[in-house]
Design an enzyme around this catalytic site. Structure first.
Site, mmCIF file in Angstrom:
data_model
loop_
_atom_site.group_PDB
_atom_site.id
_atom_site.type_symbol
_atom_site.label_atom_id
_atom_site.label_comp_id
_atom_site.label_asym_id
_atom_site.label_seq_id
_atom_site.Cartn_x
_atom_site.Cartn_y
_atom_site.Cartn_z
ATOM 1 N N CYS A 79 -1.054 -5.086 -1.897
ATOM 2 C CA CYS A 79 -1.420 -6.373 -2.499
ATOM 3 C C CYS A 79 -1.484 -7.473 -1.443
ATOM 4 O O CYS A 79 -2.395 -8.306 -1.452
ATOM 5 C CB CYS A 79 -0.408 -6.775 -3.568
ATOM 6 S SG CYS A 79 -0.086 -5.530 -4.820
ATOM 7 N N ASP A 80 -0.507 -7.493 -0.539
ATOM 8 C CA ASP A 80 -0.306 -8.651 0.332
ATOM 9 C C ASP A 80 -0.484 -8.375 1.826
ATOM 10 O O ASP A 80 -0.462 -9.314 2.621
ATOM 11 C CB ASP A 80 1.103 -9.216 0.108
ATOM 12 C CG ASP A 80 1.321 -9.662 -1.333
ATOM 13 O OD1 ASP A 80 0.357 -10.122 -1.957
ATOM 14 O OD2 ASP A 80 2.459 -9.536 -1.827
ATOM 15 N N CYS B 156 4.782 -5.278 -2.137
ATOM 16 C CA CYS B 156 3.539 -4.517 -2.278
ATOM 17 C C CYS B 156 2.649 -4.724 -1.054
ATOM 18 O O CYS B 156 1.976 -5.756 -0.934
ATOM 19 C CB CYS B 156 2.798 -4.946 -3.548
ATOM 20 S SG CYS B 156 1.224 -4.095 -3.806
#
Length: 306
Positions: free
Chosen positions: A133-134, A130
């Site tokens: 997300c990261d 992701c």
């Protein structure tokens, strides 16, 4: 007992919930919007009604709010088992159980793994599925994106604004993505690509240090601090299989495309779980169809009662 329980809180599930609740049925959605692919998908530029685009998290929150406006409930529990008990279904979560007259499966799909040494061991230690997300964790670092389609293209474009250099490693001979993405990638100055690659290993002691791969018979190694895997999606069919539902040869839940019915009466399915175009907009249409079909099923059951 609920009239309808929907498993999954992505666009298909939330749309189905809105239709069922608006139709006057006691409706429950099981699942968190924040774990859906839509919520993690970043900016959506091709969802109708938002000329400037809309972030996936905001779109998910709006869909849930609309369903709740009509009375739909949401519990963020994960369903572990579904049991068919004649004229109703029992859904078991870790802490509770729910009963429903009909169910709609909308569990979506998950990222495919590469399946090489080091991938699982270094997940969350440099390996990620992701970018939204990261990605921010790798600011000013060198990363690799492993993939070949629109997902890989979007990941490259997103990361190029954060990292010092992004390297696409693709098993295909070219990037198979929409022209709008390809045009944007051509303008990047911190991007490189290797095509026709076979990933053999992701290496690192505590964190990712390199990606090992072959092009033809020639082994290569790329030093990176992060690896983002974009190898497509696989349907989350575990619950469907435990119910004994028919699957397609491709492993998706088999449905009647006219009404989203599965092979079991009272069970409907919609969204990425059923294959086809994996788009938020198409999932909404399928969710609407599943919701309408569930309403009609419940009305028929009521009419047939002695």
């Amino acid at each position: 007992m609920y009239d309808v329980v929907i498993v999954g809180a992505g666009p298909a599930g939330l749309t189905a919930a809105m239709y069922c609740a608006r139709g006057g049925k006691k409706t429950l959605v099981l699942g968190s919007i924040y774990s859906s692919q839509t919520a993690m998908g970043g900016l959506y530029e091709n969802y109708p009604g938002f000329p400037e685009g809309i972030q996936g998290i905001e779109l998910s929150e709006r869909m849930l709010a609309q369903a709740q406006r009509f009375g739909a409930e949401n519990q963020t529990e994960q369903v572990e088992k579904i049991v068919h008990l004649g004229d109703f279904f029992r859904l078991k979560t870790e802490n509770w159980q729910y009963e429903a007259k009909t169910i709609i499966l909308a569990m979506g799909a998950s990222h495919r793994q590469i399946g090489v040494p080091g991938e699982m061991e270094l997940t969350n230690r440099g390996v990620s599925y992701c970018v939204h997300c990261d990605g921010a964790l790798f600011r000013n670092k060198t990363v690799a994106v492993i993939g070949y389609g629109n997902g890989a293209a979007r990941a490259v474009l997103y990361l190029a604004n954060i990292v010092s250099r992004v390297h696409l490693i693709s098993p295909k001979e070219k990037l198979v993505a929409e022209p709008v993405y390809l045009d944007r990638i051509r303008s990047l100055t911190n991007y490189a690509a290797t095509f026709g690659a076979e990933i053999t290993e992701i290496r690192g002691e505590q964190f990712v240090e390199s990606v090992e791969f072959k092009v033809g018979k020639t082994p290569r190694s790329l030093k990176v601090e992060g690896v983002f895997v974009e190898m497509g999606m696989k349907p989350n069919t575990e619950l469907a299989e435990s119910l004994g539902l028919d699957l397609t040869p491709g492993g998706f839940v088999k449905i009647n495309r006219l009404n989203q019915e599965t092979s079991m009466p009272g069970v409907f399915a919609a969204g990425d779980l059923t294959g086809g175009r994996m788009q938020a907009a198409t999932a909404v249409g399928a969710g609407a169809s599943a919701g309408i079909s569930a309403l009609q099923y419940l009305d028929r059951q009521l009419m047939n009662k002695p």
